[in-house]
Design an enzyme around this catalytic site. Structure first.
Site, mmCIF file in Angstrom:
data_model
loop_
_atom_site.group_PDB
_atom_site.id
_atom_site.type_symbol
_atom_site.label_atom_id
_atom_site.label_comp_id
_atom_site.label_asym_id
_atom_site.label_seq_id
_atom_site.Cartn_x
_atom_site.Cartn_y
_atom_site.Cartn_z
ATOM 1 N N ASP A 10 66.362 -31.776 27.652
ATOM 2 C CA ASP A 10 65.530 -32.412 28.681
ATOM 3 C C ASP A 10 66.092 -33.806 28.939
ATOM 4 O OD1 ASP A 10 63.331 -33.081 30.354
ATOM 5 O OD2 ASP A 10 62.269 -33.984 28.675
ATOM 6 N N SER A 11 65.721 -34.392 30.075
ATOM 7 C CA SER A 11 66.108 -35.770 30.370
ATOM 8 C C SER A 11 65.510 -36.753 29.356
ATOM 9 C CB SER A 11 65.630 -36.152 31.765
ATOM 10 O OG SER A 11 64.226 -35.976 31.853
ATOM 11 N N TYR A 42 65.434 -38.745 34.926
ATOM 12 C CA TYR A 42 66.418 -38.171 35.844
ATOM 13 C C TYR A 42 65.803 -37.966 37.238
ATOM 14 C CZ TYR A 42 69.692 -36.659 32.076
ATOM 15 O OH TYR A 42 70.595 -36.594 31.033
ATOM 16 N N CYS A 73 63.284 -28.900 31.577
ATOM 17 C CA CYS A 73 63.192 -29.997 32.544
ATOM 18 C C CYS A 73 63.292 -29.414 33.943
ATOM 19 C CB CYS A 73 64.335 -30.983 32.285
ATOM 20 S SG CYS A 73 64.463 -32.319 33.497
ATOM 21 N N ASN A 74 62.273 -29.674 34.768
ATOM 22 C CA ASN A 74 62.294 -29.169 36.135
ATOM 23 C C ASN A 74 63.377 -29.821 36.977
ATOM 24 O OD1 ASN A 74 59.835 -27.375 37.262
ATOM 25 N ND2 ASN A 74 59.233 -28.439 35.401
ATOM 26 N N GLU A 151 54.190 -41.572 30.014
ATOM 27 C CA GLU A 151 54.949 -42.228 28.934
ATOM 28 C C GLU A 151 54.204 -43.437 28.374
ATOM 29 O OE1 GLU A 151 58.986 -42.552 28.643
ATOM 30 O OE2 GLU A 151 59.100 -40.385 28.877
ATOM 31 N N CYS A 181 56.849 -30.540 36.218
ATOM 32 C CA CYS A 181 57.520 -31.593 35.446
ATOM 33 C C CYS A 181 56.932 -31.516 34.050
ATOM 34 C CB CYS A 181 57.265 -32.970 36.058
ATOM 35 S SG CYS A 181 57.827 -34.338 35.005
ATOM 36 N N THR A 182 57.813 -31.506 33.042
ATOM 37 C CA THR A 182 57.313 -31.266 31.679
ATOM 38 C C THR A 182 56.507 -32.434 31.115
ATOM 39 O OG1 THR A 182 59.530 -31.877 30.904
ATOM 40 C CG2 THR A 182 59.026 -29.530 31.037
ATOM 41 N N HIS A 183 56.471 -33.567 31.835
ATOM 42 C CA HIS A 183 55.584 -34.661 31.422
ATOM 43 C C HIS A 183 54.128 -34.418 31.834
ATOM 44 C CE1 HIS A 183 59.098 -37.245 30.737
ATOM 45 N NE2 HIS A 183 58.288 -38.061 30.113
#
Lengths: 263, 263
Positions: A10-11, A42, A73-74, A151, A181-183
């Site tokens: 992932d980024s 990213y 990561c999308n 974050e 988005c994985t966040h």
């Protein structure tokens, strides 16, 4: 070969939401995770830069010897999947295809997709849905503030609610919404509250982990679970990194972060 | 030698607020700006990573031949000024020393400093103020959300007001406040509104440009202004980059962005 780990990248550390699901449904597998925390995010960068950085991540994991790769990561999946498959000697599962395949199984006629600017601007979700089922209407929205908000752990915050309300204005009561988005699963509650309780929220972690399990099973690559290991590599580590990593794993991080330098 | 450009660098394009002031007070000088937009932001990363990235920026500008360097970034100035001076053949002006020197000239007894986590955690402002004047009380606060808010142009936004209110809770009516991140001048209005009209807000761009002018003058390095050029390099460029660059220059960007790849 079966004993080799699965490489997940992932980024940054948002991809840990996918790693968590993979560990849950494939408890007999070893894992190597790589998050590019030195260059995250990213999702606001251009295609050329995202592709170069992502190829460096693939090269690192291939050197570690893995039996398959998962793009958690999308942004990377949307930007350079074919470029990564071109340089990888092992199969690559992306996070977008399994999610679209899962969504088209239900009888929905309209679906929302929210993600980073790079993911949304790529138009990949519209293209894939059109390929599977031309009758589904896809509504997309870039939400660039969601990554920094997640974050910073601003989860139950009035400012986050206001920003979500602004992004999701046209998504009220939409039947399904993909968190592309994985966040974003970190902000699940505020997103659900904003769009309303009738919306089914789709977290790509589940269909992605399921697609990986199918691939390993079909290729006869499942491990027997003896002496499995978890390794979590990051390209930068601050005090905050470990805190957020723990947050992504519901405060039960199954290892420790190790810093690596990419060539 | 006098005709050589001034090299200005930053983690991204926030440093354009400093470049703008340098162009204003030194209109006869050529400029090469370098912003590391492929890896921005630096302010949430660790010292080792920030130092490595910054050394790459210095090496690029030195190869272009410059007569002096300006670090238009608080994070880099706070993290690795001496490491950069060690590898630079030309003098380096940082953004922190001139700002502290300017602030101690006034008769204040208490000053606020807001910046990125890397800048604030370095403790460099406290150390420098103590060196100049032990009687000044320094109150600091990291504001990690301010960079993404500025980059998204959320300037007149209720969410930005709420986030500012939360960060600046203890700064109401403080006599002076240093904006110790080159992105923050974009949020000047909301910051002033939050701390109150009595607070003098200090933008490091002015003292930094003044220190540069003094250095050039003292070293007899000023240019006569014949055939000057402005070059603005970035390591990544999206549609958004040019928009934000223009925003930082009050919609009067004096050139165009060019993409470069660092070795």
């Amino acid at each position: 070969m079966n004993k080799l780990p699965i490489g997940i990248f992932d980024s940054g550390i948002g991809g840990l939401t996918v790693a968590k699901e993979i560990i849950r449904i494939l408890p007999n597998e070893s894992i190597i995770y790589l998050g590019d925390t030195a260059r995250v995010p990213y999702g606001t960068r251009g295609k050329e830069v995202i592709t170069k950085f992502s190829q460096e991540l693939v090269n690192f994991l291939v050197q570690q010897r893995v039996k398959t790769l998962v793009i958690a990561c999308n942004t990377i999946s949307a930007t350079c999947l074919s470029e990564l498959r071109n340089i990888s000697p092992v199969p690559i599962i992306d996070v977008i295809t399994p999610t679209v395949e899962y969504a088209v199984l239900s009888s929905i006629t309209k679906i929302g997709v929210i993600g980073t600017p790079a993911t949304i601007n790529s138009g990949v979700y519209e293209k894939l849905f059109a390929k599977f089922d031309k009758k589904i209407k896809v509504k997309t929205q870039a939400c660039p503030m969601f990554v920094p908000l997640a974050e910073e752990g601003l989860i139950n915050d009035k400012a986050t609610e206001l920003i979500a309300k602004n992004y999701l204005l046209g998504f009220k009561n939409i039947p399904s919404l993909i968190l592309a988005c994985t966040h974003y699963p970190i902000l699940h509650k505020v997103i659900q509250k904003t769009v309303g309780p009738k919306t089914q929220i789709i977290d790509p972690a589940k269909p992605t982990a399921k697609a990986l399990k199918d691939l390993l099973s079909q290729s006869n690559l499942l491990n027997d679970g003896k002496s499995i290991t978890y390794k979590f590599y990051v390209t930068d580590e601050t005090k905050r990194t470990a805190e957020i990593a723990n947050l992504f794993f519901d405060n039960k991080f199954p290892g420790k972060l190790e810093k690596v330098v990419l060539d």
